[in-house]
Design a protein around this motif. Structure first.
Motif, PDB file in Angstrom:
ATOM      1  N   SER A 373      -4.883   2.567  -6.193  1.00  0.00           N
ATOM      2  CA  SER A 373      -3.772   1.934  -5.387  1.00  0.00           C
ATOM      3  C   SER A 373      -4.035   2.569  -3.660  1.00  0.00           C
ATOM      4  O   SER A 373      -3.072   2.408  -2.889  1.00  0.00           O
ATOM      5  N   SER A 421       0.961   0.236  -5.915  1.00  0.00           N
ATOM      6  CA  SER A 421       1.395   0.548  -4.267  1.00  0.00           C
ATOM      7  C   SER A 421       1.363  -1.007  -3.972  1.00  0.00           C
ATOM      8  O   SER A 421       1.035  -1.972  -4.559  1.00  0.00           O
ATOM      9  N   ALA A 424      -2.000  -2.399  -3.576  1.00  0.00           N
ATOM     10  CA  ALA A 424      -2.372  -2.911  -4.968  1.00  0.00           C
ATOM     11  C   ALA A 424      -2.105  -3.838  -5.663  1.00  0.00           C
ATOM     12  O   ALA A 424      -2.623  -4.755  -6.202  1.00  0.00           O
TER      13      ALA A 424
END
Length: 761
Positions: A373, A421, A424
């Motif tokens: 992430s 995130s 991600a």
């Protein structure tokens, strides 16, 4: 006079005319007003209830998703001073009760993690005629470590913890195991001091790499065999000499498969060796891993020993792993950078079961980072002295940090969802083992070293793809059928057709999905030319049949009552459809070398049996009744004076439909389309059974997809409650909710504008 009086008297009593008297009429008016008020408030309450229910759904979904947005947190538990000097390595066991300290004089001390009390001390069986010259730890989850000696030998050992439950209380007994025996093994036959060492347990045994004082780079492979009867360990040793780097080695790292060796030097370079064939090991690639003027101060593998995390004296942190170039040669590639620290990185502690790590620096701060992430979840000072060692809990709930003064800082760690995130979830991510960034959804694997891939782009795109092809199939058929049924079809035929189509809506979608997956998909695969021929030739045949009908004598056409002409097209559709299917094998032989599917593959078009074409037909079939019913009602309810006025002005029926009926009914038609689209977006069983559930990112009609709803249905029953995967599935539901809400809101706005525009007609 008597008659006038009687009339007046009857009027006053309200009986002569048959009407209720004034008092009763007043009571009826009050009762009517009461019912009007009750209906008004009831409808309003119902509408507000729907809004409230939607708000509760949104709040609940957001409640489950919100923990994904949190960063990591540490809570101080205790702090105490160590009396040992020369610490080489620091680690925690999974229950966070014991900490293991490996010292530079060959001892392993097991302390109570909370207060530093000594539980046990083990003196390693090192030879008396040699001294320790190097130390290295292997994979943290394996507890493997090695001491290199100044006579070319090394001792390989493993930290183990045995559990027992005396009196129903957990007791942890720390032990040291010697997988290659309790005696030091030879690494360098020449007997030179081992300056740097590395150890890894691989599929072919134990692999040890060493850099000697005289500048040589060695590789030794040990295969241990334990006697079934005596328990004695016999070793088979193979030693190899590798090409030495130009600069002395500072750190050696062997991957878990024993195929790759990474060597760092004092100038900040990493040298990659291919040791898959140790006898022919080669130096493949060298790369500068830090900026000019800086050096590598810490380097470790992430879980799975695929990625390297490199920390520099300038405080930078970066992730590297091998990527194949255009010549099919693996090169060490810089993948991503993390938030830099304010001082030199002093030590790194990778997580045991995820792709995260903790970094400590010379200013006394720690940073918690996650690779996939690219998140920095925490950056916090915990000491006023440089940190030199870290011990991370195998289950990521505790952290030990040792500073330069020998003081231990013990923290509770809360870091439940570092994998998530915005980048991600919605951007391309460069995952380990791939040639470049990509959108990938792969939530689980059989490997413990698996890197979770939680991109929502393939699922969202798959949802829109399935809905798009379904609507592409359903909208023309449903709307044109509704217009013909409401405006041109005779009442008797309409009374049969409309209920029949509406009954289609009652068919369970699981049955439609079952038929699509087990019958329609193989049928289309076997008769692919027929499918395209049907879409092409049936409309042409209908136009041709209509033209031939118009050419017939008027007295013959008059025998068919107006509104029944559509029934004459049924045999045409059936005959042309049968001909297309019957000719399909021959068409494949003539134009596609016997197989249209193979021909598509040869021209670079992937064909899956369960694909968007199958889903479009099956889900379109499910959506057609909804769009047809609402559109038909909207067209049928167009005021008759509008159509009659248009016809009176000389317009043909078709011109009246196009210029008057459809614009007037457009709010209802648009609502029908949007409601159908909403159902297609949320459909689960058809896409679950007819798509193949492949999370891919393209609009190829011959490939499948995975939708948000199908993904939730498949994976939610198998995921752990409150896990990252669990909450991301709720995030998927929230995304689906938002998409539907936006579509419905836009549809209502457009519908109101259309209604206002044509309300004056």
């Amino acid at each position: 006079m008597r008659e006038d009086n009687a009339r007046t008297s009857g009027t006053n009593n309200g009986t002569a005319s048959g009407l209720p008297d004034q008092a009763r009429r007043d009571r009826l008016k009050k009762w009517r007003r009461a019912k009007d008020h009750f209906s008004t408030y009831g409808v309003s309450a119902g509408g507000l209830g729907v809004v409230f229910a939607l708000a509760l759904i949104f709040i609940y979904l957001f409640y489950e998703v919100f923990p994904l947005l949190r960063s990591a947190d540490i809570t101080p538990v205790s702090s105490y001073a160590l009396h040992e000097g020369g610490i080489e390595h620091f680690s925690l066991e999974r229950y966070n009760e014991l900490a293991a300290i490996h010292t530079s004089d060959g001892r392993v001390r097991f302390l109570e993690a909370g207060d530093g009390q000594l539980r046990r001390e083990v003196v390693l069986p090192l030879p008396e005629d040699a001294s320790i010259s190097a130390f290295a730890a292997g994979d943290p989850s394996e507890g493997l470590f090695i001491y290199g000696l100044d006579d070319g030998r090394a001792l390989v050992a493993r930290t183990e913890y045995r559990l027992s439950y005396p009196q129903d209380r957990r007791h942890i007994e720390p032990q040291i195991a010697y997988p290659l025996g309790a005696e030091a093994v030879s690494v360098d036959a020449a007997g030179a001091a081992l300056r740097r060492v590395a150890v890894q347990e691989t599929g072919r045994g134990f692999t040890v790499a060493a850099a000697t004082d005289d500048g040589r780079l060695l590789l030794a492979v040990y295969t241990a065999t334990v006697s079934l009867f005596t328990g004695e360990v016999s070793l088979r040793r193979q030693e190899y000499i590798l090409p030495s780097p130009a600069q002395p080695a500072e750190k050696l790292l062997i991957d878990g498969a024993g195929r790759n060796l990474f060597v760092t030097d004092a100038l900040g370079a990493i040298h990659y060796y291919d040791i898959s064939n140790p006898a022919a090991a080669i130096l493949v690639h060298s790369v500068a891993a830090v900026a000019p003027g800086a050096t590598i101060s810490a380097v470790e593998f992430l879980k799975g020993s695929v990625s390297l995390i490199v920390g520099g004296t300038d405080g930078t942190l970066s992730q590297w792993f091998l990527v194949r170039d255009a010549d099919n040669v693996q090169k060490l590639t810089r993948i991503r950078d993390f938030l830099p620290h304010a001082a030199a990185i002093t030590t790194l502690a990778p997580e045991y079961n995820r792709k995260g790590f903790v970094a400590a620096d010379a200013s006394g701060s720690i940073g918690i980072h996650y690779a996939t992430s690219q998140r920095t979840l925490l950056m916090e000072p915990i000491s006023d002295k440089p940190l030199v060692h870290l011990g991370l809990s195998p289950v990521n709930i505790a952290l030990l940090a040792v500073d330069e003064a020998g003081r231990v800082h013990y923290f509770d760690l809360d870091n439940p969802h570092p994998q998530v995130s915005m980048s991600a979830l919605w951007s391309k991510v460069w995952y380990e083992g791939r040639e470049g960034p990509a959108y990938v959804w792969q939530s689980s694997s059989a490997s413990d070293d698996f890197e979770s891939k939680f991109s929502l782009v393939p699922l969202t795109l798959g949802t829109l793809k399935a809905a798009f092809f379904a609507m592409l199939f359903a909208i023309p058929l449903a709307i044109m059928a509704a217009v013909y049924s409401a405006y041109f079809m005779t009442r008797a035929l309409r009374g049969f057709v409309k209920p029949t189509i509406e009954v289609m809506e009652a068919l369970p979608t699981v049955i439609l999905g079952f038929l699509a997956g087990l019958w329609l998909a193989p049928f289309i695969e076997r008769n692919l030319p027929a499918v395209f021929a049907i879409f092409l030739f049936i409309p042409l045949a209908m136009l041709l049949a209509s033209f031939l009908w118009s050419c017939l004598p008027a007295d013959f056409r008059a025998r068919i009552s107006p509104g029944w002409e559509g029934a004459l097209l049924v045999p045409v559709v059936l005959v042309v459809g049968w001909l297309c299917v019957a000719m399909s094998p021959q068409v494949e032989v003539w134009f596609f070398d016997g197989s249209m599917r193979q021909w598509l593959t040869e021209v670079g078009i992937t064909y899956d049996q369960r694909n968007a074409l199958v889903v479009g037909i099956a889900m379109g079939f499910a959506v057609i009744p909804t769009i047809f019913s609402i559109t038909e009602d909207a067209v049928f309810n167009v005021p008759k004076h509008l159509t009659q006025g248009s016809m009176a002005l000389g317009a043909t029926p078709w011109q009246t439909v196009v210029g008057v009926v459809i614009p007037t009914a457009s709010p209802g038609i648009f609502s029908a389309v949007m409601i159908g689209f909403g159902r297609a977006v949320g459909e689960t069983m058809i896409v679950l059974m007819a798509t193949g559930n492949s999370p891919i990112t393209n609009f190829n009609i011959f490939e499948g997809m995975r939708t948000l709803s199908a993904n939730i249905a498949v994976e939610l029953p198998e995921t752990a409650v409150a896990s990252t995967h669990f909450r991301i599935l709720f995030l998927s539901a929230l995304v689906l909710f938002v998409i539907t809400f936006i579509v419905n809101t836009v549809a209502e706005v457009v519908r109101q504008r259309l209604r206002k525009r044509y309300s004056s007609l």
